[in-house]
Write a protein that holds these residues in place. Structure first.
Motif, PDB file in Angstrom:
ATOM      1  N   GLN A   1       3.961  -2.281  -7.985  1.00  0.00           N
ATOM      2  CA  GLN A   1       5.267  -1.690  -7.661  1.00  0.00           C
ATOM      3  C   GLN A   1       6.010  -2.659  -6.755  1.00  0.00           C
ATOM      4  N   THR A   2       7.246  -2.960  -7.058  1.00  0.00           N
ATOM      5  CA  THR A   2       8.045  -3.819  -6.183  1.00  0.00           C
ATOM      6  C   THR A   2       9.359  -3.114  -5.858  1.00  0.00           C
ATOM      7  N   GLY A   3      10.054  -3.648  -4.891  1.00  0.00           N
ATOM      8  CA  GLY A   3      11.366  -3.110  -4.536  1.00  0.00           C
ATOM      9  C   GLY A   3      12.485  -3.881  -5.214  1.00  0.00           C
ATOM     10  N   ALA A   4      12.161  -4.650  -6.267  1.00  0.00           N
ATOM     11  CA  ALA A   4      13.147  -5.481  -6.949  1.00  0.00           C
ATOM     12  C   ALA A   4      14.204  -4.616  -7.633  1.00  0.00           C
TER      13      ALA A   4
ATOM     14  N   PRO B   1       0.868   3.787 -17.878  1.00  0.00           N
ATOM     15  CA  PRO B   1      -0.222   3.250 -17.058  1.00  0.00           C
ATOM     16  C   PRO B   1       0.153   3.381 -15.585  1.00  0.00           C
ATOM     17  N   PRO B   2      -0.785   3.771 -14.732  1.00  0.00           N
ATOM     18  CA  PRO B   2      -0.461   3.868 -13.305  1.00  0.00           C
ATOM     19  C   PRO B   2      -0.026   2.513 -12.750  1.00  0.00           C
ATOM     20  N   LEU B   3       0.922   2.551 -11.820  1.00  0.00           N
ATOM     21  CA  LEU B   3       1.352   1.329 -11.140  1.00  0.00           C
ATOM     22  C   LEU B   3       0.305   0.951 -10.095  1.00  0.00           C
ATOM     23  N   VAL B   4       0.213  -0.329  -9.807  1.00  0.00           N
ATOM     24  CA  VAL B   4      -0.721  -0.817  -8.791  1.00  0.00           C
ATOM     25  C   VAL B   4      -0.027  -0.704  -7.436  1.00  0.00           C
ATOM     26  N   PRO B   5      -0.579   0.080  -6.506  1.00  0.00           N
ATOM     27  CA  PRO B   5       0.111   0.291  -5.229  1.00  0.00           C
ATOM     28  C   PRO B   5      -0.281  -0.721  -4.141  1.00  0.00           C
ATOM     29  N   HIS B   6      -0.804  -1.880  -4.548  1.00  0.00           N
ATOM     30  CA  HIS B   6      -1.215  -2.870  -3.550  1.00  0.00           C
ATOM     31  C   HIS B   6      -1.016  -4.283  -4.101  1.00  0.00           C
ATOM     32  N   GLN B   7      -1.146  -5.253  -3.233  1.00  0.00           N
ATOM     33  CA  GLN B   7      -0.996  -6.669  -3.586  1.00  0.00           C
ATOM     34  C   GLN B   7      -2.105  -7.104  -4.559  1.00  0.00           C
ATOM     35  N   VAL B   8      -1.748  -7.869  -5.587  1.00  0.00           N
ATOM     36  CA  VAL B   8      -2.757  -8.402  -6.513  1.00  0.00           C
ATOM     37  C   VAL B   8      -2.656  -9.925  -6.638  1.00  0.00           C
ATOM     38  N   ARG B   9      -1.776 -10.536  -5.856  1.00  0.00           N
ATOM     39  CA  ARG B   9      -1.630 -11.986  -5.904  1.00  0.00           C
ATOM     40  C   ARG B   9      -2.968 -12.635  -5.561  1.00  0.00           C
ATOM     41  N   GLY B  10      -3.401 -13.552  -6.407  1.00  0.00           N
ATOM     42  CA  GLY B  10      -4.660 -14.242  -6.174  1.00  0.00           C
ATOM     43  C   GLY B  10      -5.873 -13.508  -6.732  1.00  0.00           C
ATOM     44  N   TYR B  11      -5.697 -12.315  -7.309  1.00  0.00           N
ATOM     45  CA  TYR B  11      -6.831 -11.618  -7.914  1.00  0.00           C
ATOM     46  C   TYR B  11      -7.314 -12.427  -9.103  1.00  0.00           C
ATOM     47  N   GLU B  12      -8.616 -12.551  -9.222  1.00  0.00           N
ATOM     48  CA  GLU B  12      -9.175 -13.295 -10.346  1.00  0.00           C
ATOM     49  C   GLU B  12      -9.473 -12.319 -11.483  1.00  0.00           C
ATOM     50  N   VAL B  13      -8.820 -12.537 -12.600  1.00  0.00           N
ATOM     51  CA  VAL B  13      -9.091 -11.784 -13.819  1.00  0.00           C
ATOM     52  C   VAL B  13      -9.088 -12.800 -14.947  1.00  0.00           C
ATOM     53  N   ASP B  14     -10.281 -13.134 -15.415  1.00  0.00           N
ATOM     54  CA  ASP B  14     -10.412 -14.079 -16.528  1.00  0.00           C
ATOM     55  C   ASP B  14     -11.593 -13.638 -17.394  1.00  0.00           C
ATOM     56  N   LEU B  15     -12.030 -14.485 -18.299  1.00  0.00           N
ATOM     57  CA  LEU B  15     -13.093 -14.083 -19.223  1.00  0.00           C
ATOM     58  C   LEU B  15     -14.416 -13.771 -18.533  1.00  0.00           C
ATOM     59  N   LYS B  16     -14.639 -14.325 -17.356  1.00  0.00           N
ATOM     60  CA  LYS B  16     -15.917 -14.133 -16.670  1.00  0.00           C
ATOM     61  C   LYS B  16     -15.858 -13.134 -15.517  1.00  0.00           C
TER      62      LYS B  16
ATOM     63  N   ASP C   1       0.794  -1.224   0.000  1.00  0.00           N
ATOM     64  CA  ASP C   1       0.000   0.000   0.000  1.00  0.00           C
ATOM     65  C   ASP C   1       0.829   1.280   0.000  1.00  0.00           C
ATOM     66  N   GLN C   2       1.487   1.528  -1.105  1.00  0.00           N
ATOM     67  CA  GLN C   2       2.378   2.682  -1.227  1.00  0.00           C
ATOM     68  C   GLN C   2       1.661   3.959  -1.645  1.00  0.00           C
ATOM     69  N   GLY C   3       0.393   3.881  -1.929  1.00  0.00           N
ATOM     70  CA  GLY C   3      -0.319   5.058  -2.417  1.00  0.00           C
ATOM     71  C   GLY C   3      -0.028   5.267  -3.894  1.00  0.00           C
ATOM     72  N   ILE C   4      -0.572   6.304  -4.457  1.00  0.00           N
ATOM     73  CA  ILE C   4      -0.408   6.581  -5.882  1.00  0.00           C
ATOM     74  C   ILE C   4       1.055   6.887  -6.179  1.00  0.00           C
ATOM     75  N   GLN C   5       1.605   6.202  -7.160  1.00  0.00           N
ATOM     76  CA  GLN C   5       3.005   6.397  -7.561  1.00  0.00           C
ATOM     77  C   GLN C   5       3.083   7.427  -8.687  1.00  0.00           C
ATOM     78  N   ASP C   6       4.129   8.234  -8.678  1.00  0.00           N
ATOM     79  CA  ASP C   6       4.334   9.198  -9.761  1.00  0.00           C
ATOM     80  C   ASP C   6       4.601   8.468 -11.060  1.00  0.00           C
ATOM     81  N   ARG C   7       4.192   9.078 -12.156  1.00  0.00           N
ATOM     82  CA  ARG C   7       4.477   8.527 -13.483  1.00  0.00           C
ATOM     83  C   ARG C   7       5.701   9.242 -14.032  1.00  0.00           C
ATOM     84  N   VAL C   8       6.463   8.541 -14.870  1.00  0.00           N
ATOM     85  CA  VAL C   8       7.684   9.159 -15.386  1.00  0.00           C
ATOM     86  C   VAL C   8       7.633   9.439 -16.884  1.00  0.00           C
TER      87      VAL C   8
END
Length: 149
Positions: A131-134, A65-80, A53-60
Motif C-alpha cells: 500500500q502506498t500513498g501515491a 488479493p490482500p495488500l501488503v501493509p509493510h515494507q518489502v524493499r529488499g525482500y528476496e523472492v526467487d527460485l530458491k 505498517d498500516q495493518g490489514i487493509q480493507d478489500r474493495v
C-alpha cells in the motif's frame, strides 16, 4: 480467384475497414507519456515508499488479493528463496503473528492440494502489492459492490 485467395481477401478487407474507422480517433489519444516521442526515455520517477505498517487493509472487490501493509524493499523472492513465507507460511505464521497464506495457494490448477506452495502462487508480489500513498495516474470511478461497503 482460388478458394485460398478468397479466404485471405475477406479478412484483409475487414482489417482495412477497421483501420479506416479507427483513424479519426487516433489523433485524440494521449498516453501517460504525454507528447514525448517514443524514441526518448523519460527520467524514471521514484516509486513512493509504502505506508509504514498500516495493518490489514480493507478489500474493495471479491477475490482481491490482500495488500501488503509493510515494507518489502529488499525482500528476496526467487527460485530458491521466498522471504514472504518466513512469516506467512503455515509453519511460522502464528509465532510471527502474521496472516497465514491462504489454503488456495497450496492447490494446483486441477484443485489438488500440494504439500507446499503451488508454483503458480510462489511469487507473492505478482498479486500482493504494498500500500502506498501515491496519487493515481488516472482517475478512478470504481465503487465496491454493495455487500463490501
Amino acid at each position: 480467384m482460388s478458394i485460398t485467395a478468397k479466404h485471405l481477401l475477406a479478412p484483409l478487407l475487414l482489417v482495412l475497414a477497421g483501420l479506416a474507422t479507427a483513424a479519426p480517433d487516433a489523433g485524440n489519444m494521449e498516453s501517460l507519456r504525454g507528447k514525448m516521442s517514443l524514441d526518448k526515455d523519460p527520467a524514471p520517477s521514484r516509486i513512493a515508499d509504502p505506508l509504514k505498517d498500516q495493518g490489514i487493509q480493507d478489500r474493495v472487490y471479491i477475490h482481491q488479493p490482500p495488500l501488503v501493509p509493510h515494507q518489502v524493499r529488499g525482500y528476496e523472492v526467487d527460485l530458491k528463496v521466498n522471504q514472504c513465507l518466513s512469516c506467512h507460511g503455515w509453519k511460522n505464521a502464528a509465532e510471527r503473528n502474521a496472516p497465514r497464506v491462504s489454503p488456495t495457494h497450496y492447490e494446483n490448477r486441477d484443485g489438488l492440494t500440494l504439500g507446499d506452495i503451488s508454483p503458480r502462487r510462489y511469487f507473492c508480489l505478482q498479486c500482493h502489492v504494498p500500500q502506498t500513498g501515491a496519487e493515481p495516474l488516472v482517475d478512478n470511478v470504481f465503487t465496491p459492490v454493495e455487500s463490501l461497503r
